[in-house]
Design a protein around this motif. Structure first.
Motif, mmCIF file in Angstrom:
data_model
loop_
_atom_site.group_PDB
_atom_site.id
_atom_site.type_symbol
_atom_site.label_atom_id
_atom_site.label_comp_id
_atom_site.label_asym_id
_atom_site.label_seq_id
_atom_site.Cartn_x
_atom_site.Cartn_y
_atom_site.Cartn_z
ATOM 1 N N ARG A 1 35.349 12.395 21.601
ATOM 2 C CA ARG A 1 36.101 13.517 22.158
ATOM 3 C C ARG A 1 35.837 14.821 21.423
ATOM 4 O O ARG A 1 36.242 15.874 21.881
ATOM 5 N N LEU A 2 35.161 14.746 20.277
ATOM 6 C CA LEU A 2 34.753 15.933 19.522
ATOM 7 C C LEU A 2 33.280 15.802 19.180
ATOM 8 O O LEU A 2 32.821 14.706 18.841
ATOM 9 N N ASP A 3 32.544 16.920 19.275
ATOM 10 C CA ASP A 3 31.160 16.874 18.796
ATOM 11 C C ASP A 3 31.161 17.134 17.293
ATOM 12 O O ASP A 3 32.197 17.457 16.706
ATOM 13 N N HIS A 4 30.006 16.990 16.667
ATOM 14 C CA HIS A 4 29.940 17.071 15.206
ATOM 15 C C HIS A 4 30.381 18.439 14.679
ATOM 16 O O HIS A 4 31.146 18.530 13.713
ATOM 17 N N GLY A 5 29.913 19.513 15.328
ATOM 18 C CA GLY A 5 30.284 20.855 14.874
ATOM 19 C C GLY A 5 31.770 21.111 14.970
ATOM 20 O O GLY A 5 32.386 21.680 14.055
#
Length: 173
Positions: free
Chosen positions: A30-34
Motif C-alpha cells: 500500500r506504500l511504495d519505497h519512497g
C-alpha cells in the motif's frame, strides 16, 4: 489552559506503533519505497500526537491482536484437545505430513484448537517436503532439526497456547 490530546507531545512509545503500521502497509504494497521512507522520517520527527495521526490517516487500521492467527482467542482447550494438538506436532516428526493430516481430518472438525495446531503442523511438514524436493534431497538435512521444533511445538500445544513454525508456507488455513 491545558492542551488538547492532539497538541500533546508525542513520545517514542507512541511513535513505534505508527512505524510498525507503516511497515505493515509497505509489506502489503500500500506504500511504495519512497513514500514509506518519507513517512517513517515524519514519524520519527513528529512533535505532537496530531502529527503522528496524520501520517497513517489514509491507511487501513492495523489488525487488532485478537484477529491475528497466532493468538488463541477461543474457549480454553480441554485436556483432550491439548493432547490431540500435541499429537499432531509429534506425529509430524514421525510420519511427516500423514499424521497431522489425519488428525486435521478426524479431530479438526470437533475442535478449533486441534484444527489450528494440526494445520500448522501439516503446513510445516509440507514446507519441509517441498524444500527437500526442490533441493533434490539436500533439504532432507533440515529434517534433523525439524524433530526438535516438533517437540517444542508439542510442548507448547500441551500448555494450551498457539504455536507458529518459523519460515513456513501457510498452505492450509
Amino acid at each position: 489552559m491545558a492542551p488538547s490530546a492532539g497538541e500533546m507531545r508525542a513520545s517514542n512509545a507512541e511513535r513505534e506503533p505508527v512505524i510498525e503500521h507503516l511497515k505493515q502497509a509497505y509489506a502489503e504494497g500500500r506504500l511504495d519505497h519512497g513514500e514509506f521512507d518519507l513517512r517513517v522520517h515524519l514519524a520519527m520527527t513528529a512533535k505532537t500526537r496530531a502529527e503522528l495521526a496524520a501520517i497513517t490517516r489514509d491507511l487501513v487500521p492495523p489488525v487488532a491482536p485478537a484477529h491475528r492467527p497466532d493468538v488463541w482467542t477461543g474457549p480454553e482447550p480441554t485436556g483432550e484437545d491439548r493432547m490431540l494438538a500435541a499429537a499432531a506436532h509429534a506425529a509430524g516428526g514421525l510420519t511427516t505430513f500423514v499424521g497431522p493430516l489425519v488428525l486435521l481430518l478426524l479431530s479438526g472438525k470437533r475442535s478449533e484448537y486441534v484444527r489450528r495446531h494440526a494445520a500448522e503442523a501439516l503446513n510445516f511438514q509440507l514446507t519441509l517436503l517441498l524444500l527437500t524436493i526442490v533441493t533434490f534431497g539436500l533439504g532432507g538435512i533440515v529434517y534433523a532439526v525439524a524433530w526438535i521444533v516438533c517437540v517444542v511445538a508439542a510442548v507448547v500445544a500441551v500448555s494450551g497456547k498457539p504455536f507458529r513454525y518459523p519460515w513456513t508456507l501457510r498452505i492450509i488455513r
